[in-house]
Design a protein around this motif. Structure first.
Motif, short mmCIF file in Angstrom:
data_model
loop_
_atom_site.label_atom_id
_atom_site.label_comp_id
_atom_site.label_asym_id
_atom_site.label_seq_id
_atom_site.Cartn_x
_atom_site.Cartn_y
_atom_site.Cartn_z
N PRO A 55 0.80 -1.23 0.00
CA PRO A 55 0.00 0.00 0.00
C PRO A 55 0.83 1.28 0.00
N GLY A 56 2.09 1.20 0.43
CA GLY A 56 2.91 2.41 0.48
C GLY A 56 2.28 3.45 1.39
N PRO A 57 2.17 4.70 0.94
CA PRO A 57 1.56 5.74 1.77
C PRO A 57 0.05 5.62 1.88
N GLY A 58 -0.57 4.71 1.11
CA GLY A 58 -1.98 4.43 1.31
C GLY A 58 -2.94 5.04 0.32
N GLU A 79 8.74 -0.55 6.54
CA GLU A 79 8.35 -0.07 7.87
C GLU A 79 8.16 1.44 7.91
N ARG A 80 8.76 2.17 6.98
CA ARG A 80 8.59 3.63 6.95
C ARG A 80 7.14 4.03 6.71
N CYS A 81 6.38 3.15 6.05
CA CYS A 81 5.00 3.48 5.67
C CYS A 81 3.98 3.19 6.77
N LEU A 82 4.40 2.51 7.83
CA LEU A 82 3.44 2.02 8.82
C LEU A 82 2.73 3.14 9.57
N GLU A 83 3.45 4.22 9.89
CA GLU A 83 2.82 5.33 10.60
C GLU A 83 1.74 5.99 9.74
N ALA A 84 2.03 6.18 8.45
CA ALA A 84 1.05 6.77 7.55
C ALA A 84 -0.19 5.89 7.44
N LEU A 85 0.01 4.58 7.38
CA LEU A 85 -1.11 3.65 7.30
C LEU A 85 -1.89 3.63 8.61
N ALA A 86 -1.19 3.79 9.73
CA ALA A 86 -1.88 3.84 11.03
C ALA A 86 -2.82 5.03 11.12
N GLU A 87 -2.45 6.13 10.49
CA GLU A 87 -3.32 7.31 10.46
C GLU A 87 -4.62 7.02 9.69
N ILE A 88 -4.48 6.26 8.62
CA ILE A 88 -5.67 5.88 7.85
C ILE A 88 -6.55 4.95 8.68
N ALA A 89 -5.92 4.00 9.36
CA ALA A 89 -6.67 3.07 10.21
C ALA A 89 -7.45 3.80 11.29
N ALA A 90 -6.85 4.85 11.85
CA ALA A 90 -7.53 5.63 12.89
C ALA A 90 -8.71 6.40 12.31
N HIS A 91 -8.60 6.78 11.04
CA HIS A 91 -9.67 7.54 10.38
C HIS A 91 -10.85 6.63 10.02
N TYR A 92 -10.56 5.34 9.84
CA TYR A 92 -11.60 4.35 9.51
C TYR A 92 -11.57 3.24 10.57
N PRO A 93 -12.06 3.53 11.77
CA PRO A 93 -11.93 2.58 12.89
C PRO A 93 -12.50 1.20 12.57
#
Length: 275
Positions: A55-58, A79-93
């Motif tokens: 997914p990269g930056p998502g 692993e650099r992309c995980l924080e960006a993906l975590a932000e998306i996960a938080a936006h779509y609980p």
């Protein structure tokens, strides 16, 4: 903010320092209109679990969720992309699960074990796309764990997937895809759609499994196609010599003076069944 209420992807990339790595086959697709088109190509996702590779930056992740995917499972090695993906996960609980790992070492069938409709949609990293597709086409269980594949490849690879007998691109990949699935190129994307721009045009391919493909042993069919197309300029009686060519040709009634690119999927299956 963008249409989904999240920051523009260019801002996400800059903030997290996500310069695309050639070693990982990364070319990021940032236009949400184009990622939305890919998501729509995958069909109605409202009751589906969508597995995404790389997914990269998502960008596509966001499009799949915005289009109503019930659940997205994203497999990311970087692993650099995980924080960006975590932000998306938080936006779509509760709708996005991110797995940090290598897609080539992932048990995709296990991810689908929860039941329900499972689809795969991905802007595949160029360096592993073909290998992943072959694995999904040759899975032991058929019908497979997925109901559709919506995948982006270099156009050259996409043409090999959908090729038919007589086409310049027809080869092992076309036989395997034509045997078990129905595949078509949905649309192309120019190099400038990506960051960084690749040197080639890309294509999104839509693939749907056939419910009842011709019966054949996967390994035998792979062996036959490898031999036949490994020496595609030679006649079959020569290119198939290592797998018992004369006997197979006699058993199937196929003319040994023909070349691999002229054989139909049905004829390759017949050769595999004669092994």
């Amino acid at each position: 903010m963008t249409i989904d209420g999240l920051p523009p992807l260019r801002d996400v990339i800059e903030r997290h320092g996500l310069r695309a790595k050639k070693s990982l086959g990364q070319n990021f697709l940032l236009d949400l209109n184009l990622t939305g088109k890919i998501a729509r190509t995958a069909g109605d996702l409202s009751d589906s679990t969508v597995i995404e590779v790389g997914p990269g930056p998502g960008g596509l992740t966001r499009a799949l969720l915005l289009s109503g995917a019930k659940r997205v499972v994203a497999i990311e090695r970087d692993e650099r992309c995980l924080e960006a993906l975590a932000e998306i996960a938080a936006h779509y609980p509760g709708r996005l699960e991110v797995i940090a790992g290598d897609a080539l070492k992932t048990d995709f069938a296990a991810l689908a074990a929860g039941g329900g409709d499972v689809r795969i949609a991905a802007n595949l990293p160029y360096n592993i796309g073909t290998e992943l597709l072959i694995r999904w086409l040759t899975t032991a269980q058929w019908p497979p764990f997925y109901s559709s594949l919506t995948l982006m490849f270099q156009r050259e690879v996409a043409q090999r997937v959908v090729a038919r007998p007589g086409d310049d691109a027809y080869g092992r990949l076309g036989v395997l895809a034509g045997w078990r699935t129905r595949a078509r190129i949905a649309f192309d994307l120019p190099p400038q759609a990506f960051t960084p721009p690749p040197k080639v045009t890309s294509s999104v391919v839509s693939i749907e499994p056939r419910e009842n493909p011709l019966p054949a042993d996967v390994q035998k069919l792979a062996k036959i196609t490898e031999a036949a197309f490994g020496q595609r300029r030679k006649m079959l009686r020569q290119s198939l010599k290592s797998v018992g060519g004369e006997r197979l040709l006699a058993a199937t009634g196929i003319d040994g003076t023909r070349r691999a690119e002229t054989l139909t999927v049905e004829e390759f299956v017949a050769l595999a069944n004669a092994v």
